[in-house]
Enzyme design. Sequence first.
Site, mmCIF file in Angstrom:
data_model
loop_
_atom_site.group_PDB
_atom_site.id
_atom_site.type_symbol
_atom_site.label_atom_id
_atom_site.label_comp_id
_atom_site.label_asym_id
_atom_site.label_seq_id
_atom_site.Cartn_x
_atom_site.Cartn_y
_atom_site.Cartn_z
ATOM 1 N N HIS A 118 -10.195 -9.198 -6.308
ATOM 2 C CA HIS A 118 -9.018 -8.526 -6.857
ATOM 3 C C HIS A 118 -8.270 -9.498 -7.782
ATOM 4 O O HIS A 118 -8.273 -10.709 -7.546
ATOM 5 C CB HIS A 118 -8.135 -8.129 -5.667
ATOM 6 N N ASP A 195 -9.071 -12.397 2.383
ATOM 7 C CA ASP A 195 -8.226 -11.313 1.892
ATOM 8 C C ASP A 195 -8.543 -10.095 2.752
ATOM 9 O O ASP A 195 -9.596 -9.468 2.596
ATOM 10 C CB ASP A 195 -8.526 -11.052 0.408
ATOM 11 N N GLN A 198 -8.047 -4.866 2.771
ATOM 12 C CA GLN A 198 -8.799 -3.640 3.043
ATOM 13 C C GLN A 198 -9.431 -3.627 4.437
ATOM 14 O O GLN A 198 -10.205 -2.717 4.740
ATOM 15 C CB GLN A 198 -9.907 -3.444 1.985
ATOM 16 N N LYS A 221 -0.491 -0.900 3.210
ATOM 17 C CA LYS A 221 -1.821 -0.271 3.286
ATOM 18 C C LYS A 221 -2.160 0.136 4.723
ATOM 19 O O LYS A 221 -3.252 0.624 4.987
ATOM 20 C CB LYS A 221 -2.888 -1.228 2.757
ATOM 21 N N CYS A 363 -8.339 -3.115 -10.299
ATOM 22 C CA CYS A 363 -7.825 -4.494 -10.310
ATOM 23 C C CYS A 363 -8.958 -5.508 -10.215
ATOM 24 O O CYS A 363 -8.822 -6.563 -9.567
ATOM 25 C CB CYS A 363 -6.800 -4.734 -9.199
HETATM 26 N N1 PLP Z 1 -6.692 -7.532 -2.309
HETATM 27 C C1 PLP Z 1 -7.319 -6.373 -2.137
HETATM 28 C C2 PLP Z 1 -8.740 -6.371 -1.653
HETATM 29 C C3 PLP Z 1 -6.661 -5.173 -2.410
HETATM 30 O O1 PLP Z 1 -7.292 -4.011 -2.265
HETATM 31 C C4 PLP Z 1 -5.314 -5.227 -2.855
HETATM 32 C C5 PLP Z 1 -4.569 -3.979 -3.178
HETATM 33 O O2 PLP Z 1 -4.971 -3.148 -3.910
HETATM 34 C C6 PLP Z 1 -4.710 -6.463 -3.009
HETATM 35 C C7 PLP Z 1 -5.425 -7.601 -2.722
HETATM 36 C C8 PLP Z 1 -3.289 -6.615 -3.483
HETATM 37 O O3 PLP Z 1 -2.405 -6.066 -2.547
HETATM 38 P P1 PLP Z 1 -0.838 -5.944 -2.887
HETATM 39 O O4 PLP Z 1 -0.761 -5.229 -4.201
HETATM 40 O O5 PLP Z 1 -0.294 -5.148 -1.745
HETATM 41 O O6 PLP Z 1 -0.289 -7.313 -2.951
#
Ligand code: PLP
Length: 404
Positions: A118, A195, A198, A221, A363
């Site tokens: 991401h 991370d 998900q 989430k 992203c």
């Molecule tokens: N990492 C992953 C795998 C994600 O799916 C997301 C969110 O879409 C993020 C990081 C970033 O999360 P946040 O926008 O809540 O900081």
Amino acid sequence: MNHWRADFPIFNTPLDGHPLIYLDSAATAQKPQAVLDALNTFYTQEYASVGRGIYPLAERATQRYEDARAKVAHFIKAKPHEIVFTSGTTHGMNTIAHAWGEHHLQRGDVILMPAWEHHSTMLPWQHVALLKGAVVKYIPVLPDGTLDMNAYDALLSSRVKAVICSHVSNVFGTTVPVNALIEKAHSVGACFILDAAQSAPHGMVNLEKIPADFIVFSGHKMGGPTGIGVLYINEKLHDDMPVYQRGGGMVYEAHFDRARWRKAPYKFEAGTPPFAQAIGLAAAIDYLQTKVNFEQLRAFEASLCARLIQGLSLMPRAKIYGPVDSLAQEGHLVSFTLEGIHVHDAAAFLGSQGICVRAGNLCAQPLAEQLGIQGLIRASMYLYNTEEDIDALLAGLHEVVKVF
Ligand code: PLP
């Protein structure tokens, strides 16, 4: 109809005259009534700032905030002082990149991450690498949406200082065999950053089974409010990690020319923390832990993936990206394209019928460029979804291919 759905009031209100078909939980999840009630009670009856006040209302709010920390710690089997509240996964990752990365990286050091990461991982580490003369190298993704573990082995060396990986890819839905990655990272002396954006919402994070050094995830989430995230930092790393942001709350003593910091987790929580949101997150975890058997939940989500995959396999213009067989066994999202149709056109058409899916580069623009696609359509499931939702999506997609 699934028995959790009634706990989520948003489904009581039609969307522009259509029943709401919400298949975008990987972006953000809907909120159960229990979380809305907890926030309402806190704001209407218990609200005061934490950590500073000497009066009972503030003391009680502080206690609630620390109870939330303990709840999160218990949820992932950490110790309460290893839990830093952040505003989300992105904030957590930036904190690690700056507080740990800037302090530990040297010229020529290597940071490894999958090519699918991401932007919230890729961009802070690119930045810190540039500052320190280090390099970010990418673990290739195989055509079936899994990681090239042979390439990972080849990339590992004593120059690798950090390996970072999404537990579940937000692009392909792939569940990563993180323990294999962690073991190899540790064998070359690198730290491992997970991370879990998900995976935490699906109850997959357990430090007793996954010995990551850092973990980040977002409350929004998993049924919690926006503006709250979790950064787990193994206690062994606390003392060798300078502060990232400075301000109130994190300071032990301040003078005109110098200051000293409190210990973790407080030294990483500068300013008024998102305490109401932390209490909301604790309510979300309470809800999940009392109402959900996570194994059952994951099997249920995978059955919805399998239903969608089956339906897409009957559509000649549909192409699924990701490990199709595993998604049908353990997935909670499916990404695909429709040949000749822009993903935004498809998502906008579905949206006009109350069907919410994500469309775009998710992203992960560098990966989309590498795959040579403008983006993907992603349907992601959570506890409130139903087979009817999947059937409505498939019916909507059949319309899309007729129209475009
Ligand atoms: N990492 C992953 C795998 C994600 O799916 C997301 C969110 O879409 C993020 C990081 C970033 O999360 P946040 O926008 O809540 O900081």
